[in-house]
Scaffold this active site. Sequence first.
Site, mmCIF file in Angstrom:
data_model
loop_
_atom_site.group_PDB
_atom_site.id
_atom_site.type_symbol
_atom_site.label_atom_id
_atom_site.label_comp_id
_atom_site.label_asym_id
_atom_site.label_seq_id
_atom_site.Cartn_x
_atom_site.Cartn_y
_atom_site.Cartn_z
ATOM 1 N N ASP A 51 0.854 -1.189 0.000
ATOM 2 C CA ASP A 51 0.000 0.000 0.000
ATOM 3 C C ASP A 51 0.896 1.248 0.000
ATOM 4 O OD1 ASP A 51 0.967 0.304 2.621
ATOM 5 O OD2 ASP A 51 -0.742 -0.756 3.462
ATOM 6 N N ASP A 53 1.474 5.173 1.573
ATOM 7 C CA ASP A 53 1.115 6.167 2.581
ATOM 8 C C ASP A 53 1.512 7.542 2.074
ATOM 9 O OD1 ASP A 53 0.262 4.278 4.665
ATOM 10 O OD2 ASP A 53 2.361 3.664 4.630
ATOM 11 N N ASP A 130 10.503 4.965 12.405
ATOM 12 C CA ASP A 130 11.274 3.908 13.064
ATOM 13 C C ASP A 130 12.642 3.644 12.422
ATOM 14 O OD1 ASP A 130 9.935 2.812 10.890
ATOM 15 O OD2 ASP A 130 9.000 1.168 12.000
HETATM 16 P P1 ATP Z 1 4.292 -2.240 5.107
HETATM 17 O O1 ATP Z 1 4.912 -2.643 3.831
HETATM 18 O O2 ATP Z 1 4.118 -3.377 6.041
HETATM 19 O O3 ATP Z 1 3.062 -1.377 4.972
HETATM 20 P P2 ATP Z 1 5.383 0.162 6.220
HETATM 21 O O4 ATP Z 1 6.804 0.561 6.493
HETATM 22 O O5 ATP Z 1 4.646 0.995 5.222
HETATM 23 O O6 ATP Z 1 5.422 -1.352 5.813
HETATM 24 P P3 ATP Z 1 3.301 0.851 8.053
HETATM 25 O O7 ATP Z 1 2.887 0.159 9.279
HETATM 26 O O8 ATP Z 1 2.361 0.984 6.916
HETATM 27 O O9 ATP Z 1 4.641 0.127 7.585
HETATM 28 O O10 ATP Z 1 3.799 2.292 8.514
HETATM 29 C C1 ATP Z 1 4.081 3.338 7.610
HETATM 30 C C2 ATP Z 1 5.272 4.128 8.080
HETATM 31 O O11 ATP Z 1 4.993 4.737 9.357
HETATM 32 C C3 ATP Z 1 6.544 3.335 8.315
HETATM 33 O O12 ATP Z 1 7.269 3.155 7.131
HETATM 34 C C4 ATP Z 1 7.290 4.188 9.333
HETATM 35 O O13 ATP Z 1 7.918 5.267 8.697
HETATM 36 C C5 ATP Z 1 6.148 4.741 10.187
HETATM 37 N N1 ATP Z 1 5.891 3.874 11.357
HETATM 38 C C6 ATP Z 1 4.999 2.849 11.423
HETATM 39 N N2 ATP Z 1 5.004 2.280 12.635
HETATM 40 C C7 ATP Z 1 5.913 2.939 13.364
HETATM 41 C C8 ATP Z 1 6.379 2.835 14.704
HETATM 42 N N3 ATP Z 1 5.911 1.888 15.528
HETATM 43 N N4 ATP Z 1 7.325 3.703 15.115
HETATM 44 C C9 ATP Z 1 7.794 4.663 14.288
HETATM 45 N N5 ATP Z 1 7.402 4.801 13.029
HETATM 46 C C10 ATP Z 1 6.477 3.976 12.553
HETATM 47 MG MG MG Z 2 2.542 0.842 4.712
#
Ligand code: ATP
Ligand code: MG
Length: 422
Positions: A51, A53, A130
């Site tokens: 997805d 963001d 993160d």
């Molecule tokens: P995925 O491919 O699983 O969606 P993602 O990195 O996009 O991986 P998400 O959970 O969608 O993960 O979160 C989007 C973004 O928000 C992350 O890339 C990170 O920058 C930030 N983020 C998410 N969770 C945390 C956290 N627990 N602490 C700090 N930053 C976070």
């Molecule tokens: Mg994501």
Amino acid sequence: MVLTRQDHSISRKDISENTLKVLYRLKKHGYQAYLVGGGVRDLLLNKHPKDFDVATNALPEEIRKIFSNCRLIGRRFRLAHVHFGRDIIEVATFRKQVEHAHEEVAHSAAGMVLRDNVYGSIEEDAWRRDFTINALYYNIADFSVVDFTGGIQDLKDRKLRMIGDTATRFREDPVRMLRAIRFASKLDLSFSDELVAPMLASRSLITHVPPARLFEEVIKLFHSGAAYPAFEQLLEYGLFEALFPQTFACLQDDVYPTKALLTDVFTNTDKRIREDKGVTPVFIIAALLWHPILKLAQKYMDDGMSLYSARLKAMEICLSEQIKRISMPKRISFGAKEIWMLQSRMQNRAGKRAERMMLEPRFRAAYDFLLLRSTSGEPIKELADWWQVYVEADPSERRNLVKKASGKPKKKKRKKEDTEKK
Ligand code: ATP
Ligand code: MG
């Protein structure tokens, strides 16, 4: 550092149409608009993002004004969801991490951040994320990629590095340990040197995370396409023990072939995801708690309880122990129970029972589970082979198979299969 359009591989055709609509519309209204997080990371790794963001300097209320199809959500922080039918694009306003002593941020006694709803600049937004590879921004205004934390270099080196002080960041949010394992296993990255020691030192903090959030994270971990390597890392970092204590005890005492069962379940889940087949948390939960249930049921049977009552009681106890750590929606625990109950029912194949069982909504999952139990070393090969032939046979053959199965002395056979250990 900024990578200009020529210096990176992200092209607009890799970004979903709805995401582009949101980015362009924000820009048209004079706001900054970026793609951020997993979308940018995965595109730079030439992977297909799950997805996208969006991050912007528009405030939630302002976002709502320019999108009629927009809803504001979120307790921990306010987010805008822009709806396009079933597709939802998440739009977040830049925010900053608030320093510890600050009154606007709520901390738990263990140092976890409970609320962090303070808006900031794009750079501040990057530093509160993160991992460095998750803090890259694709700018819709000039198609560049903006990097404040060194994520581009880490992606090149295939390193997972925490932004800021690793131990502090794990303390603020212990779920980051599970995220570290998810990204490392899914994207085949290694941990940066500073990640390892704090991860080992912080593992007990995972038990402070609300059980409902843990469920989400654990399922993401096991449905990422790299469940098996993730399982190994959970064990290595002592997190498996904290998340699934009863299952861990079974791995330790080795009465049942637990390691083999979980290895098969996780490698099978990964294979199904590679082949675009459906996966469900029900199956994983059913597998994780199966040996704890057998073990406890055996104890009750030793105390004189019947097999049926012993198993039923063990299911309830093991589930209620598990949800102290990881809670789950009712439909998941019900589903797991159905799979477990069918394991016993599948032993009794007389008359129309087998035929009727095949009509049960959970039959397929229960049958797959039976086969996995057998291949991973439970002494039920005869039963599993019988079902395999039965499922693949035509109706007249099935009748013969039922006759054969019910010709055997049922009582004795049932006892043997059910009570025998490894
Ligand atoms: P995925 O491919 O699983 O969606 P993602 O990195 O996009 O991986 P998400 O959970 O969608 O993960 O979160 C989007 C973004 O928000 C992350 O890339 C990170 O920058 C930030 N983020 C998410 N969770 C945390 C956290 N627990 N602490 C700090 N930053 C976070
Ligand atoms: Mg994501």
